[in-house]
Design a protein around this motif. Structure first.
Motif, mmCIF file in Angstrom:
data_model
loop_
_atom_site.group_PDB
_atom_site.id
_atom_site.type_symbol
_atom_site.label_atom_id
_atom_site.label_comp_id
_atom_site.label_asym_id
_atom_site.label_seq_id
_atom_site.Cartn_x
_atom_site.Cartn_y
_atom_site.Cartn_z
ATOM 1 N N ILE A 7 0.807 -1.222 0.000
ATOM 2 C CA ILE A 7 0.000 0.000 0.000
ATOM 3 C C ILE A 7 0.839 1.270 0.000
ATOM 4 O O ILE A 7 0.474 2.260 -0.648
ATOM 5 C CB ILE A 7 -0.925 0.010 1.240
ATOM 6 C CG1 ILE A 7 -1.936 -1.137 1.159
ATOM 7 C CG2 ILE A 7 -1.655 1.347 1.374
ATOM 8 C CD1 ILE A 7 -2.746 -1.312 2.427
ATOM 9 N N PHE A 8 1.984 1.262 0.681
ATOM 10 C CA PHE A 8 2.643 2.525 1.023
ATOM 11 C C PHE A 8 3.756 2.957 0.074
ATOM 12 O O PHE A 8 4.507 2.143 -0.449
ATOM 13 C CB PHE A 8 3.175 2.461 2.451
ATOM 14 C CG PHE A 8 2.078 2.430 3.476
ATOM 15 C CD1 PHE A 8 1.429 3.600 3.843
ATOM 16 C CD2 PHE A 8 1.681 1.239 4.045
ATOM 17 C CE1 PHE A 8 0.398 3.587 4.770
ATOM 18 C CE2 PHE A 8 0.643 1.202 4.972
ATOM 19 C CZ PHE A 8 0.003 2.386 5.337
ATOM 20 N N GLY A 9 3.840 4.279 -0.110
ATOM 21 C CA GLY A 9 4.872 4.885 -0.936
ATOM 22 C C GLY A 9 5.518 6.061 -0.233
ATOM 23 O O GLY A 9 5.066 6.490 0.832
ATOM 24 N N ALA A 40 -5.788 6.692 0.656
ATOM 25 C CA ALA A 40 -5.583 5.498 1.473
ATOM 26 C C ALA A 40 -5.817 4.224 0.686
ATOM 27 O O ALA A 40 -5.055 3.261 0.777
ATOM 28 C CB ALA A 40 -6.526 5.530 2.673
ATOM 29 N N ASN A 41 -6.899 4.225 -0.086
ATOM 30 C CA ASN A 41 -7.307 3.050 -0.842
ATOM 31 C C ASN A 41 -8.315 3.541 -1.871
ATOM 32 O O ASN A 41 -9.274 4.225 -1.528
ATOM 33 C CB ASN A 41 -7.940 2.023 0.101
ATOM 34 C CG ASN A 41 -8.281 0.718 -0.587
ATOM 35 O OD1 ASN A 41 -8.905 0.691 -1.636
ATOM 36 N ND2 ASN A 41 -7.882 -0.394 0.030
ATOM 37 N N ASN A 77 -4.884 9.877 -7.144
ATOM 38 C CA ASN A 77 -3.622 9.518 -7.800
ATOM 39 C C ASN A 77 -2.932 8.351 -7.097
ATOM 40 O O ASN A 77 -1.754 8.098 -7.310
ATOM 41 C CB ASN A 77 -2.673 10.721 -7.890
ATOM 42 C CG ASN A 77 -2.242 11.239 -6.521
ATOM 43 O OD1 ASN A 77 -2.645 10.709 -5.485
ATOM 44 N ND2 ASN A 77 -1.435 12.285 -6.518
ATOM 45 N N ILE A 78 -3.694 7.649 -6.246
ATOM 46 C CA ILE A 78 -3.125 6.532 -5.489
ATOM 47 C C ILE A 78 -2.585 5.453 -6.422
ATOM 48 O O ILE A 78 -1.640 4.741 -6.086
ATOM 49 C CB ILE A 78 -4.168 5.928 -4.528
ATOM 50 C CG1 ILE A 78 -3.500 4.906 -3.588
ATOM 51 C CG2 ILE A 78 -5.339 5.323 -5.277
ATOM 52 C CD1 ILE A 78 -4.391 4.407 -2.475
ATOM 53 N N GLY A 126 0.629 5.153 -4.506
ATOM 54 C CA GLY A 126 0.288 4.438 -3.296
ATOM 55 C C GLY A 126 -0.160 5.405 -2.216
ATOM 56 O O GLY A 126 -0.478 6.576 -2.484
ATOM 57 N N ASN A 127 -0.174 4.926 -0.997
ATOM 58 C CA ASN A 127 -0.566 5.745 0.156
ATOM 59 C C ASN A 127 0.684 6.404 0.738
ATOM 60 O O ASN A 127 1.536 5.727 1.304
ATOM 61 C CB ASN A 127 -1.242 4.853 1.199
ATOM 62 C CG ASN A 127 -1.692 5.604 2.433
ATOM 63 O OD1 ASN A 127 -1.334 6.761 2.642
ATOM 64 N ND2 ASN A 127 -2.478 4.945 3.269
#
Length: 336
Positions: free
Chosen positions: A162-164, A265-266, A287-288, A292-293
């Motif tokens: 999920i995370f960036g 977030a999602n 822009n996820i 990502g988040n």
């Protein structure tokens, strides 16, 4: 004399290194289809060790862009608010590093630890300082470096995919234009669910030497933990509540929103809110899929991109909303 506050400049920075879902499938048991189905994410940016990027240096890069876009200089900044969950050091916080690295005079620097809601919380602080007449130009930064602290094995895939990394910044300035600016901000927390999305150790209750002493490869307390379904259910409820709170406080309705910039977030959360509030996709910026988040950085990165793409026009009603660890959630409503 009463003042209004408004955002006069935005900026962002993301590392050059692109990590795709297929790249992650080589590290853990996952796939592009699995990740996209659950999160909507296609790729994210992760720093490369040694590339010079840290939470504070990325914040500095975003801040320089925001300062330039605001048409001011660093010498016009009279306060700094820095939101992050991933500071360079346990202490001091990154606000003072930004003051040093930008060569700003000895102004106050405040660090905000509200995770995904951090930027909106920080924006609220800046808004109140400017409206009170205490400061003229406040630099607000949201910056995160997640990649160095993620469990890049199959065990941690539910969080890691999920995370960036990245940073965003805004200049909040004094204004006498009552028709434009930040209309209101709304902040909430529900600490009873604090451990449902958290990083427990290392901490003052579970310090590094204890982790080393235990030498337990099964100890995952130093990786982020998220009860995904539980967080999702609360997020979709709180997002709608806090957006409606902002609208009702200003005698407005969902159809009045020209652009909603939710915390990234999602994508499924964003789509749920969009459908629930009957907002056309053209009025919600996401822009996820590309980044990502990025937690506290996600809203300022997305908002800067929306502005750069011409999706925000003078007079537009813009709503920012976030939900995250704590639980904390927040919204800001502004007339651009």
């Amino acid at each position: 004399m009463s003042y209004t506050s408004r955002i006069t400049g935005m900026g962002y920075y993301v590392p050059e290194n692109v990590v795709t879902n297929n790249d992650l499938s080589k590290m853990m048991d996952t796939s592009d289809e699995w990740i996209q189905e659950r999160t909507g994410i296609v790729e994210r940016r992760w720093v490369v060790p040694g590339d010079g990027n840290t939470t504070s240096t990325m914040g500095v890069k975003a801040a320089k862009m925001a300062i330039e876009n605001a048409g001011i200089t660093k010498d016009d900044i009279d306060f700094i608010v820095f939101a992050t969950l991933s500071p360079d050091y346990y202490f001091p916080g990154p606000g003072v590093q930004v003051q040093r690295d930008l060569g700003i005079k000895e102004v106050g620097a405040l660090d905000v630890r509200n995770q995904c809601s951090g930027f909106v919380y920080a924006l609220s602080v800046a808004d109140q300082y400017v409206k009170s007449g205490m400061y003229k130009n406040v630099l607000v930064i949201g910056s995160e470096l997640h990649s160095g602290g993620l469990d890049k094995t199959t065990r941690g895939r539910g969080v890691t995919v999920i995370f960036g990394d990245g940073a965003g910044a805004a200049i909040v300035s004094r204004s006498n234009d009552e028709k434009r600016g930040i209309l209101s901000t709304h902040l909430h927390s529900q600490g009873e669910h604090a451990e449902e999305l958290a990083l427990i150790g290392p901490a003052t209750t579970h310090w590094v030497d204890k982790l080393i002493e235990e030498n337990d490869p099964e100890n995952t307390s130093y990786y982020p933990y998220m009860n995904g379904n539980f967080v999702f259910k609360h997020a979709v409820t709180r997002f709608e509540e806090v957006i409606m709170e902002a609208l009702e406080a200003n005698s407005l309705k969902p159809e009045n929103i020209d652009l909603l910039v939710p915390h990234q977030a999602n994508l499924r959360i964003s789509q749920f809110i969009m459908k629930k509030m009957q907002l056309d996709p053209s009025r919600v910026y996401n822009n996820i899929m590309r980044y990502g988040n990025t937690t506290a950085a996600s809203i300022p990165i997305a908002f800067t991109e929306a502005i750069n793409e011409g999706k925000v026009k003078e007079g537009d009603l813009v709503c920012l909303a976030a939900f995250g660890s704590g639980f904390t959630w927040a919204s800001a409503l502004m007339r651009w």
